[in-house]
Each structure stands twice: as C-alpha cells, then as structure tokens.
Design an enzyme around this catalytic site. Structure first.
Site, PDB file in Angstrom:
ATOM      1  N   ASP A 106       0.914  -1.132  -0.075  1.00 41.27           N
ATOM      2  CA  ASP A 106       0.037   0.023  -0.027  1.00 41.27           C
ATOM      3  C   ASP A 106       0.900   1.112  -0.062  1.00 41.27           C
ATOM      4  O   ASP A 106       1.939   1.099   0.528  1.00 41.27           O
ATOM      5  CB  ASP A 106      -0.878  -0.185   1.366  1.00 41.27           C
ATOM      6  CG  ASP A 106      -1.997  -1.074   1.076  1.00 41.27           C
ATOM      7  OD1 ASP A 106      -2.270  -1.526  -0.066  1.00 41.27           O
ATOM      8  OD2 ASP A 106      -2.487  -1.486   2.241  1.00 41.27           O
ATOM      9  N   ARG A 107       0.445   2.139  -0.555  1.00 40.19           N
ATOM     10  CA  ARG A 107       1.141   3.593  -0.482  1.00 40.19           C
ATOM     11  C   ARG A 107       1.821   4.072   0.576  1.00 40.19           C
ATOM     12  O   ARG A 107       2.875   4.444   0.674  1.00 40.19           O
ATOM     13  CB  ARG A 107       0.259   4.634  -1.229  1.00 40.19           C
ATOM     14  CG  ARG A 107       0.984   6.033  -1.490  1.00 40.19           C
ATOM     15  CD  ARG A 107      -0.359   7.136  -1.548  1.00 40.19           C
ATOM     16  NE  ARG A 107      -1.135   7.256  -0.379  1.00 40.19           N
ATOM     17  CZ  ARG A 107      -2.449   7.502  -0.271  1.00 40.19           C
ATOM     18  NH1 ARG A 107      -3.003   8.068  -1.460  1.00 40.19           N
ATOM     19  NH2 ARG A 107      -3.204   7.649   0.787  1.00 40.19           N
TER      20      ARG A 107
END
Length: 283
Positions: A106-107
């Site tokens: 995830d970012r």
C-alpha cells in the site's frame, strides 16, 4: 433516469459493514495522496534502499508514502549507475532487463518489495503467490477491545464504498457490483493474539497453531463500544488474500485500530527463494 430510478439503483448496492469513518478522514486521505504524489516525483532509489540483488531479482525497502510504480520506475537508473549491478547484468543477462513487481505494498506502507529482472522469474513468483506458496506474516500493535479468542479467522467481502474508501462488506456480498463498476471481492485473515497489555508474551507460530480457532464470517455491521476499555494488543496476522488495507480493515472490524505493523514473508517449497527471504530477514 428519474430520481426514483436512481434511488432504487443505489439501494441495490451492498452496504459497507465497517465502523463509520469520521468526516475528517476524507481530508486526511486527500492530504496523504497529495504528499505521496509530491514525494514520489522526487524519489530515486539508492544503495541504502537495496536489501538484496542477484541476476534474477532485486529486493528493495519501499519507504512510506511512495507508490510502488515509482519504485519500479527508479530501478533502471539505479542499475545503470551501480558498478556491481552492471557487472551482474553483463555476466548473466544478454538482453534488456524485463522488470516486474513481484509484490505490491500500500502507498502508506513501508516494507520489502521484490522486483524481478526477467519474464521467466516473474512468472515463477506470480505462480507462487497465486498458489499460496508465499506466506506473508504481519505483526501489528493495536489499540482497542481485546478479542476473547487467541486465534481468529475472519472472512468477509472487500471493496470501495460510494465515497471511494476501502470497506468491509458481508461475505455474502462477494461478486456484487459496487458504485463505480467494481465488485465485492473475498477477503480472509487469520489473527493470533500474542499479548494483551504486555501479558502472555510473544510466541512462535507453531505454539499459536495449537489454540482453538474462532471463525467469523462477516454478515452484520460491526458493533463498536466507545466506552469500552482500550487495551494494547499485539497480534500476528496471516492474510490469505491480498486486498488493499486488508489487515487494517479486519482489525477495525474487530474493534482494534492498528498503530504500527512489521511485515515479513517466506516461500514455501521453493528453496532458492527461501534463501533470499532469509537474507532479507537477517538484514
């Protein structure tokens, strides 16, 4: 389409079962996205980010707030500027590198990303992930209501709500269409409670496997007690699927918000990649 038709259409969408998000969450998410875009535009892979490299792949530590595709795009320049990488390329590869992301994060998650250097190796790793020969393990520190069971498996649906946020949906809603055209997908995570408020202590996975497991199939809204005691809970999580924010969503549904996590992974019955995993863990 008339207003009545629109209303009826919206009513056919499945309802998120996660606890409601605070109104400020939209502003927080927008700020995170803008920060990530800014940081990503300036990001360049350096030697200190590289955990392991050979002729088949390169393992790097992705910083928080950087997109995976940004890290991938920065690899060619790093390899061209690195004398060691040049030597590996010249000795073991006669054609242009074929870079692929073997896994994604995830970012806003930091951790190990494996980038393969050929289609053949990428195919092997994709098959390993698909056949569940790669086991991802997360240790998470949470604040919230302590679970009653020491080992819990939770199964639910996963998808974006009409506001674009990732939410938990009923297991029975898997396959149903969501606003925007996507569909609810299945999501499954097993949790092992390692300690509550510092009690019990850390245990090896083999010890936790002996515990009786409580299975939860999500079909109803999460029930939150705002007045309940807030415990400090250490859990080990094994995501069976790989959905965005999966562990955070399932912890939230169970009434415990994640403060921080640490992730590792291992390859089952693939000796070559197990050696890689051990090298990265030791580092």
């Amino acid at each position: 389409m008339s207003s009545n038709s629109k209303s009826n259409s919206l009513q056919n969408y499945p309802t998120p079962l996660s606890p409601p998000l605070p109104s400020i969450s939209r502003d927080i998410e927008l700020a995170r996205a803008m920060t990530a875009s800014s940081k990503s535009s300036l990001f360049g892979l350096s030697g200190r980010d590289v955990l392991y490299e050979d002729e088949w792949l390169i393992a790097v530590n992705k910083p928080k707030g950087i997109y995976c595709d940004t890290v991938l795009a920065s690899v060619p320049r790093f390899l061209s500027d690195s004398p060691d990488s040049d030597q590996l390329c010249q000795e073991n590869q006669s054609s242009t590198l074929e870079l692929h992301l073997a896994n994604r994060l995830d970012r806003d998650t930091s951790g190990v990303m494996v980038i393969t250097k050929s289609h053949k190796v990428a195919s092997m790793l994709v098959k390993a992930f698909t056949n569940h020969k790669v086991q991802k393990t997360y240790v998470a520190f949470c604040i919230g209501s302590a679970p009653q069971s020491e080992r819990i498996t939770i199964k639910s649906g996963h998808g974006r709500s009409k506001f674009g946020a990732w939410r938990v949906y009923a297991a029975g809603d898997v396959g149903r269409k969501l606003p925007g055209g996507s569909r609810v997908r299945d999501m499954e995570t097993t949790f092992e409670v390692l300690s509550i408020n510092g009690q019990r202590g850390y245990r090896e996975p083999s010890e936790c496997m002996k515990d009786e497991e409580n299975s939860i199939v999500v079909e109803e809204k999460a029930v939150t007690d705002v007045d309940a005691k807030k415990d400090e809970i250490l859990v080990r999580a094994f995501p069976r699927s790989g959905r965005t924010h999966q562990i955070r969503l399932h912890c939230q549904y169970l009434g415990a918000s994640i403060v921080c996590t640490r992730a590792t992974f291992s390859f089952v019955r693939i000796p070559k990649f197990n050696k890689l995993a051990n090298r990265m863990h030791d580092g």
